[in-house]
Motif scaffolding. Structure first.
Motif, PDB file in Angstrom:
ATOM      1  N   ALA A 104       0.831  -1.206   0.000  1.00 50.83           N
ATOM      2  CA  ALA A 104       0.000   0.000   0.000  1.00 50.83           C
ATOM      3  C   ALA A 104       0.865   1.256   0.000  1.00 50.83           C
ATOM      4  N   ARG A 105       0.322   2.287  -0.579  1.00 52.65           N
ATOM      5  CA  ARG A 105       0.899   3.627  -0.486  1.00 52.65           C
ATOM      6  C   ARG A 105      -0.158   4.517   0.155  1.00 52.65           C
ATOM      7  N   THR A 106       0.246   5.339   1.082  1.00 51.64           N
ATOM      8  CA  THR A 106      -0.715   6.223   1.735  1.00 51.64           C
ATOM      9  C   THR A 106      -0.043   7.549   2.054  1.00 51.64           C
ATOM     10  N   ASN A 191       0.948   9.376   9.536  1.00 54.69           N
ATOM     11  CA  ASN A 191       0.411   8.407   8.612  1.00 54.69           C
ATOM     12  C   ASN A 191      -1.116   8.494   8.622  1.00 54.69           C
ATOM     13  N   ALA A 193      -3.400   6.392   7.882  1.00 52.26           N
ATOM     14  CA  ALA A 193      -4.105   5.246   8.453  1.00 52.26           C
ATOM     15  C   ALA A 193      -4.198   5.319   9.975  1.00 52.26           C
ATOM     16  N   ASP A 215      -6.939  12.684  -1.214  1.00 53.81           N
ATOM     17  CA  ASP A 215      -7.118  11.254  -0.972  1.00 53.81           C
ATOM     18  C   ASP A 215      -8.593  10.964  -0.719  1.00 53.81           C
ATOM     19  N   SER A 234       5.029  10.655   0.800  1.00 52.05           N
ATOM     20  CA  SER A 234       4.051   9.622   1.108  1.00 52.05           C
ATOM     21  C   SER A 234       4.703   8.435   1.808  1.00 52.05           C
ATOM     22  N   TRP A 236       4.807   4.300   2.292  1.00 49.79           N
ATOM     23  CA  TRP A 236       4.468   3.065   1.583  1.00 49.79           C
ATOM     24  C   TRP A 236       5.057   1.893   2.356  1.00 49.79           C
ATOM     25  N   GLY A 274      -8.287   3.158   5.477  1.00 55.51           N
ATOM     26  CA  GLY A 274      -7.956   4.257   4.577  1.00 55.51           C
ATOM     27  C   GLY A 274      -6.889   3.886   3.576  1.00 55.51           C
ATOM     28  N   LEU A 275      -6.724   2.583   3.302  1.00 52.06           N
ATOM     29  CA  LEU A 275      -5.687   2.104   2.400  1.00 52.06           C
ATOM     30  C   LEU A 275      -6.308   1.441   1.180  1.00 52.06           C
ATOM     31  N   GLU A 276      -5.589   1.517   0.053  1.00 56.22           N
ATOM     32  CA  GLU A 276      -5.984   0.811  -1.155  1.00 56.22           C
ATOM     33  C   GLU A 276      -4.815  -0.058  -1.590  1.00 56.22           C
TER      34      GLU A 276
END
Length: 308
Positions: A104-106, A191, A193, A215, A234, A236, A274-276
């Motif tokens: 994931a990248r956030t 972060n 998340a 986002d 960001s 990750w 909150g992650l994809e």
């Protein structure tokens, strides 16, 4: 479920080392994926080995023997940032690992306590910049540690906005967020998340996200870049194996974890944080890591960041 094929039948069960304490986004993600790949890879354990900003757990995997069957949930800190903060670093983040899959990248998010933001009439990044220019050195920004992504984001923010504020490092994001809510620091680049529950509860105000664009997890919150052009930092994280892992096993792991990330159950759990989930595996993930490694070399040297 017993392992029936491949390297798992020859040694210990596959273990994902999380180089941070339990309960954070990396730990939760590792546990989601450990459950999701069992049908393909057999039993998968998660082992939290915090210490030295993530370096301790990552180093254990870098130096693991082939039969140990270890992976590490590495991150931007362990594989792109930390190596530039120490002269005697315990591993080479490029040569000592075989990238398996980007998980994931956030973005990070710039947050203040809602009460303090209201007291100072700060509702946006532009409001914060205006306040800092009029009141230099009156706010302190906190982070999860010297050299952390939150620290780097704060230093970049100061540089791009020509503002002044001191930095207060803490032993992890949790203590930094507690200090923010208690009034010990004025703002944190955290972060997304980990901050999201506090933002949704109204305890923290999100002024902007640190990616180039907004986002989906924070509708209505702009990117800092839209108000401070050039700002882009960001977080990750992803799975790495020791460099000694055979290519065939790396491909098998990458396929299993990629499928697990795309399963409806996993997608739903990631979304709640909150992650994809991402799609980069093997060589594609490796190219991304090398790019990040070079990027943070430039940023850290330009900002003259040192571990305190």
């Amino acid at each position: 479920m017993a392992a029936s094929m491949g390297v798992l039948a020859k040694g210990a069960p596959l273990t994902i080392v999380v180089p941070y304490a339990a309960g954070g986004p990396l730990d939760k993600s590792a546990r989601i994926l450990a459950e999701g790949v069992q049908a393909q890879l057999g039993p998968v354990q998660v082992d939290n080995r915090p210490g030295a900003g993530g370096n301790q757990g990552a180093a254990a995997v870098a130096k693991a023997a082939p039969g140990d069957n270890l992976l590490v949930m590495g991150a931007v800190a362990t594989h792109a940032v930390n190596p530039w903060l120490s002269k005697d670093f315990p591993y080479d983040p490029i040569r000592d690992f075989k990238p398996i899959a980007l998980v994931a990248r956030t973005p990070n998010v710039l947050v203040m306590s809602t009460a303090q933001a209201d007291a100072l009439s700060i509702r946006s990044t532009s409001d914060l910049v205006k306040y800092l220019k009029a009141n230099p050195d009156t706010l302190v920004f906190g982070s999860g540690g010297s050299g952390s992504i939150g620290h780097i984001a704060g230093e970049m923010f100061k540089s791009l906005t020509n503002t002044r504020m001191a930095h207060q490092p803490f032993a992890g994001a949790g203590p930094a967020l507690k200090a923010l809510q208690d009034g010990g620091v004025g703002l944190v680049f955290d972060n997304l998340a980990s901050s999201l529950p506090l933002i949704r509860a109204g305890k923290l105000r999100a002024l902007g996200v640190t990616s180039l664009g907004p986002d989906d997890a924070l509708p209505g919150v702009p990117s800092i870049n839209s108000e401070v052009p050039g700002f882009n930092v960001s977080t990750w994280f992803g799975l790495f194996a020791p460099a000694s892992l055979p290519d065939a096993e790396a491909r098998r792991y990458a396929g299993a974890f990629s499928a697990a990330m795309r399963s409806p159950a996993s997608v739903q759990q990631f979304k709640a944080m909150g992650l994809e989930p991402e799609e980069l595996t093997l060589d594609g993930f490796g190219s991304f890591v090398r790019s990040e490694y070079n990027k943070y070399e430039f940023l850290i040297k330009a900002a003259k960041i040192r571990v305190q």
